[in-house]
Design an enzyme around this catalytic site. Structure first.
Site, PDB file in Angstrom:
ATOM      1  CG  HIS A   1      -3.273   3.334   1.826  1.00  0.00           C
ATOM      2  ND1 HIS A   1      -2.662   3.655   0.327  1.00  0.00           N
ATOM      3  CD2 HIS A   1      -2.444   4.057   2.715  1.00  0.00           C
ATOM      4  CE1 HIS A   1      -1.488   4.271   0.554  1.00  0.00           C
ATOM      5  NE2 HIS A   1      -1.478   4.341   1.915  1.00  0.00           N
ATOM      6  CG  HIS A   2      -3.566   8.000   3.252  1.00  0.00           C
ATOM      7  ND1 HIS A   2      -3.147   7.607   4.585  1.00  0.00           N
ATOM      8  CD2 HIS A   2      -2.268   7.452   2.668  1.00  0.00           C
ATOM      9  CE1 HIS A   2      -2.153   7.296   4.636  1.00  0.00           C
ATOM     10  NE2 HIS A   2      -1.539   7.100   3.726  1.00  0.00           N
TER      11      HIS A   2
ATOM     12  CG  ASP B   1      -1.693   1.656   8.337  1.00  0.00           C
ATOM     13  OD1 ASP B   1      -0.636   1.006   8.839  1.00  0.00           O
ATOM     14  OD2 ASP B   1      -1.759   2.673   7.503  1.00  0.00           O
TER      15      ASP B   1
ATOM     16  CG  HIS C   1       1.861   7.710   0.026  1.00  0.00           C
ATOM     17  ND1 HIS C   1       1.598   8.682   0.731  1.00  0.00           N
ATOM     18  CD2 HIS C   1       1.571   6.583   0.319  1.00  0.00           C
ATOM     19  CE1 HIS C   1       0.677   8.189   1.549  1.00  0.00           C
ATOM     20  NE2 HIS C   1       0.806   6.794   1.444  1.00  0.00           N
TER      21      HIS C   1
ATOM     22  CE  LYS D   1       4.244   6.515   3.587  1.00  0.00           C
ATOM     23  NZ  LYS D   1       4.238   6.175   4.979  1.00  0.00           N
TER      24      LYS D   1
ATOM     25  CG  HIS E   1      -0.439   0.131   2.550  1.00  0.00           C
ATOM     26  ND1 HIS E   1       0.573  -0.757   3.311  1.00  0.00           N
ATOM     27  CD2 HIS E   1      -0.506   1.227   3.427  1.00  0.00           C
ATOM     28  CE1 HIS E   1       0.736  -0.225   4.163  1.00  0.00           C
ATOM     29  NE2 HIS E   1       0.379   1.145   4.468  1.00  0.00           N
ATOM     30  CG  ASP E   2       2.348   3.477   2.962  1.00  0.00           C
ATOM     31  OD1 ASP E   2       1.680   3.983   2.544  1.00  0.00           O
ATOM     32  OD2 ASP E   2       2.659   3.639   4.513  1.00  0.00           O
TER      33      ASP E   2
HETATM   34 FE   LIG Z   1       0.145   5.483   2.899  1.00  0.00          FE
END
Ligand SMILES: [Fe+2]
Length: 341
Positions: A236-237, A265, A212, A187, A183-184
């Site tokens: 996801h944010h 999370d 991101h 970044k 998911h990240d």
């Molecule tokens: Fe994230």
């Protein structure tokens, strides 16, 4: 899932026999009779193999091949150009356009089958290798930027337990797990001096960090096997009240797997040690989750469900984190290594 083959071919009188034969070999077959429909089908379906006969009326085969391969979604799609009697210069042109191969017209579908099987085996191998590279990249991004070891693996465990309690299918659970691990990944494009900045971020830095999810979606989009998790990565944010990013989705507009990931999370972040505080207890973390549900940031029904799981009598302690004993006792855990736990 069967491999998908796209036949792009206007003039061949044998198109239907190719289609019927390939279907009998357990392939899903699409057909396009123009460059535009080929382009649209590639966008929508990301076929595993495109067999492109070089007699389209408006565009030459190498040109269409180049156009398809320049699209980020189809960079790794295998394209084969087919021409009755290819010359060496045409063959070179096809390769320069990104074609995996350039065939003379096979006398029958059976003759072409061996080539098709070889190309699809190679495509499958390349996809798996590319997926491994992306997973490794995600791990290295996390190792560099996360303040806690094994965060994404733990949140995957929590998310899968929550997903399992909701009755998600095994395929959905595996997609959820993959979404948690990746998911990240976006970044990777955020400069270190922003991600590792000890103080508050300024508005410009916040804007960069908030890119991101979209960057992560773009990184994973070329791989068809990652297509199901793109909504998890992108959203996801988001927040239930619509105040999240990148799209300001609200409520059930936010994909369920993304909402599950968010609960897991936040829980793992709160129950992990940070440089500026020790890990919170499970109950303290759950209380904060409930507050965020009341603020309509997190999905309240998922928070209550997760609270119930954490407080169940089947609880066991694993590396200081609570995991459900029943999950292991049920035999329903995947064969994947339980990394980070
Ligand atoms: Fe994230």
């Amino acid at each position: 899932m069967n491999p998908v083959i796209l036949l792009v071919d206007v003039l061949s009188a044998e198109r239907e026999s190719w289609k019927t034969f390939l279907k009998s070999q357990k392939y899903d077959v699409l057909t396009a009779d123009s460059a535009e429909s080929a382009w649209l089908l590639c966008q929508r379906e990301q076929p595993d193999l495109v067999l492109l006969h070089d007699h389209l009326p408006q565009v030459r085969g190498p040109e269409l091949c180049r156009r398809l391969k320049q699209d980020p979604l189809n960079q790794v799609t295998t394209v084969v150009l087919i021409c009755p009697e290819p010359t060496p210069s045409e063959s070179l042109e096809a390769r320069e356009a990104g074609a995996a191969d350039f065939w003379g017209t096979p006398s029958s579908p059976v003759e072409g089958l061996g080539h098709i099987e070889s190309l699809l085996r190679l495509k499958s191998y390349i996809d798996e290798q590319a997926k491994s590279v992306i997973l490794s990249l995600a791990i290295s991004v996390e190792a560099k930027h996360s303040r806690t070891d094994g965060h994404s693996h733990r949140l995957a465990e929590y998310a899968m337990q929550l997903g399992e309690s909701l009755g998600l299918s095994e395929d959905d659970l595996q997609e959820l797990r993959l979404g948690c691990l990746l998911h990240d990944i976006g970044k990777v494009a955020v400069p270190d001096d922003i991600l590792l900045k000890p103080g508050r971020l300024n508005p410009e830095e916040i804007k960069i960090v908030r890119q991101h999810p979209v960057t992560g979606e773009k990184i994973c989009a070329p791989l068809k096997c990652l297509r199901p998790i793109l909504p998890v990565i992108r959203h996801h944010h988001e927040r239930m009240d619509g105040s999240g990013y990148p799209d300001g989705l609200s409520g059930e507009e936010i994909p369920l797997k993304a909402r599950i990931l968010q609960v897991a999370d936040v829980y793992d972040a709160l129950t992990s040690d940070r440089p500026y505080r020790e890990a919170l207890s499970s109950e303290e973390a759950l209380e904060i989750l409930r507050q965020e549900a009341r603020c309509r940031w997190l999905d309240a029904s998922l928070v209550w469900k997760f609270s119930g799981l954490c407080q169940s009598a089947d609880y066991v302690q694993v590396r200081g984190h609570s995991m459900l004993a029943s999950y292991y006792a049920s035999g329903s855990q995947s064969s994947q290594p339980r990394g980070g736990l």
